[in-house]
Design a protein around this motif. Structure first.
Motif, short mmCIF file in Angstrom:
data_model
loop_
_atom_site.label_atom_id
_atom_site.label_comp_id
_atom_site.label_asym_id
_atom_site.label_seq_id
_atom_site.Cartn_x
_atom_site.Cartn_y
_atom_site.Cartn_z
N ALA A 79 -8.35 -0.79 2.40
CA ALA A 79 -7.10 -1.47 2.09
C ALA A 79 -7.08 -2.88 2.67
O ALA A 79 -6.66 -3.83 2.00
CB ALA A 79 -5.92 -0.65 2.62
N MET A 84 -1.46 -1.05 -3.97
CA MET A 84 -2.70 -0.35 -3.68
C MET A 84 -2.34 1.09 -3.33
O MET A 84 -1.31 1.34 -2.72
CB MET A 84 -3.42 -1.00 -2.50
CG MET A 84 -3.85 -2.43 -2.71
SD MET A 84 -4.80 -3.08 -1.29
CE MET A 84 -3.53 -3.11 0.00
N ARG A 97 -5.19 -8.77 -3.65
CA ARG A 97 -4.19 -8.00 -4.39
C ARG A 97 -3.23 -8.89 -5.16
O ARG A 97 -2.84 -8.59 -6.28
CB ARG A 97 -3.42 -7.12 -3.42
CG ARG A 97 -2.31 -6.31 -4.06
CD ARG A 97 -1.69 -5.36 -3.03
NE ARG A 97 -0.45 -4.83 -3.55
CZ ARG A 97 0.73 -5.38 -3.35
NH1 ARG A 97 0.82 -6.50 -2.66
NH2 ARG A 97 1.82 -4.84 -3.86
N LEU A 156 0.85 -1.19 0.00
CA LEU A 156 0.00 0.00 0.00
C LEU A 156 0.89 1.24 0.00
O LEU A 156 1.91 1.28 0.69
CB LEU A 156 -0.89 0.00 1.24
CG LEU A 156 -1.72 1.25 1.53
CD1 LEU A 156 -2.80 1.45 0.48
CD2 LEU A 156 -2.37 1.15 2.93
N PHE A 203 -6.82 -6.24 0.42
CA PHE A 203 -5.49 -6.84 0.50
C PHE A 203 -5.45 -8.33 0.13
O PHE A 203 -4.56 -8.76 -0.62
CB PHE A 203 -4.92 -6.63 1.91
CG PHE A 203 -3.56 -7.22 2.12
CD1 PHE A 203 -2.49 -6.86 1.31
CD2 PHE A 203 -3.34 -8.15 3.13
CE1 PHE A 203 -1.23 -7.39 1.51
CE2 PHE A 203 -2.09 -8.69 3.33
CZ PHE A 203 -1.03 -8.30 2.52
#
Length: 249
Positions: free
Chosen positions: A116, A77, A123, A51, A120
């Protein structure tokens, strides 16, 4: 597994503000910080964070240019930080998971971190994919001694009521023992958006958006109700509505 975070902002105080807030969340680990787009580009390639908090406007390479220069498979992200609300569509196109207006209030910052955490696990499958699939398809609500199942697709808006949330669906209201802060994490962001501390709206219910002088907006819904959208939620809402219209064409 902790979410590894990089902060990119040319203002040291802005980086510090993010660091202080991150320190309060055990699920996140700060692995690097950068003050310009060029060093951030190299740092992200080396550190491979999950992130990144990115200031949109910086001297030299901007935050958006820095993200765009990364291949989708290399792009973490992203949560964008800016004092202006004119970059929302570009943020959406770069698959940013949130867009925060400075000064960022604590609740919006927590909302972004929640998104997030939600995204996650997915991702690694598709680095630049849309946010995670919704966990809620149906709400179970009590109605006296009965349990009523309310499809999420029929919910028009949700309003906060203390420790409860009021669902509005097909002209009826249902009381759910859940806070908006938790509900928004479980709803599909392609369909539902939080527009205020006290309200969530289904995007296709919005019939008209009227900007106000303080950068808030009034939303008129298809059922005739009127809600206020606060300025901190407007960039992400605007981008989502533009994408909704684009998909409908």
């Amino acid at each position: 597994m902790k979410i590894r975070v990089v902060i990119v902002d040319d203002e040291p105080l802005a980086r510090l503000a993010v660091k202080v807030r991150l320190a309060q969340r055990d699920a996140f680990e700060l692995v690097g910080e950068f003050g310009d787009g060029d060093s951030a580009h190299e740092g992200i390639l080396a550190l491979k964070p999950d992130l990144v908090f990115v200031d949109v406007e910086m001297p030299g390479k901007t935050g958006l240019e820095m993200l765009a220069a990364l291949a989708p498979a290399q792009r973490p992200m992203a949560i964008l930080l800016t004092a202006y609300d004119s970059f929302a569509l570009q943020a959406f196109q770069l698959a940013a998971i949130d867009y925060l207006l400075k000064p960022v209030d604590d609740e919006r910052f927590d909302d972004a971190l929640d998104r997030a955490q939600q995204a996650f696990p997915y991702r690694g499958q598709v680095r630049a994919a849309a946010p995670a699939a919704p966990a809620i398809h149906t709400f179970s609500v009590r109605n006296g001694s009965r349990t009523v199942l309310v499809p999420a697709s029929e919910v028009e808006r949700i309003e906060a009521d203390g420790d409860y949330a009021t669902l509005h669906a097909n002209g009826k209201t249902w009381l759910l023992r859940e806070r908006l802060h938790h509900l928004i994490m479980q709803l599909d962001p392609r369909q539902f958006h939080r527009v205020h501390r006290s309200s969530i709206v289904r995007l296709d219910m919005i019939a008209e958006l009227c900007p106000l002088t303080n950068r808030d907006a009034l939303l008129r819904l298809r059922d005739g109700s009127v809600l206020r959208a606060s300025r901190s939620y407007m960039p992400a809402l605007t981008a989502a509505l533009q994408q909704l219209n684009k998909n409908a064409e």
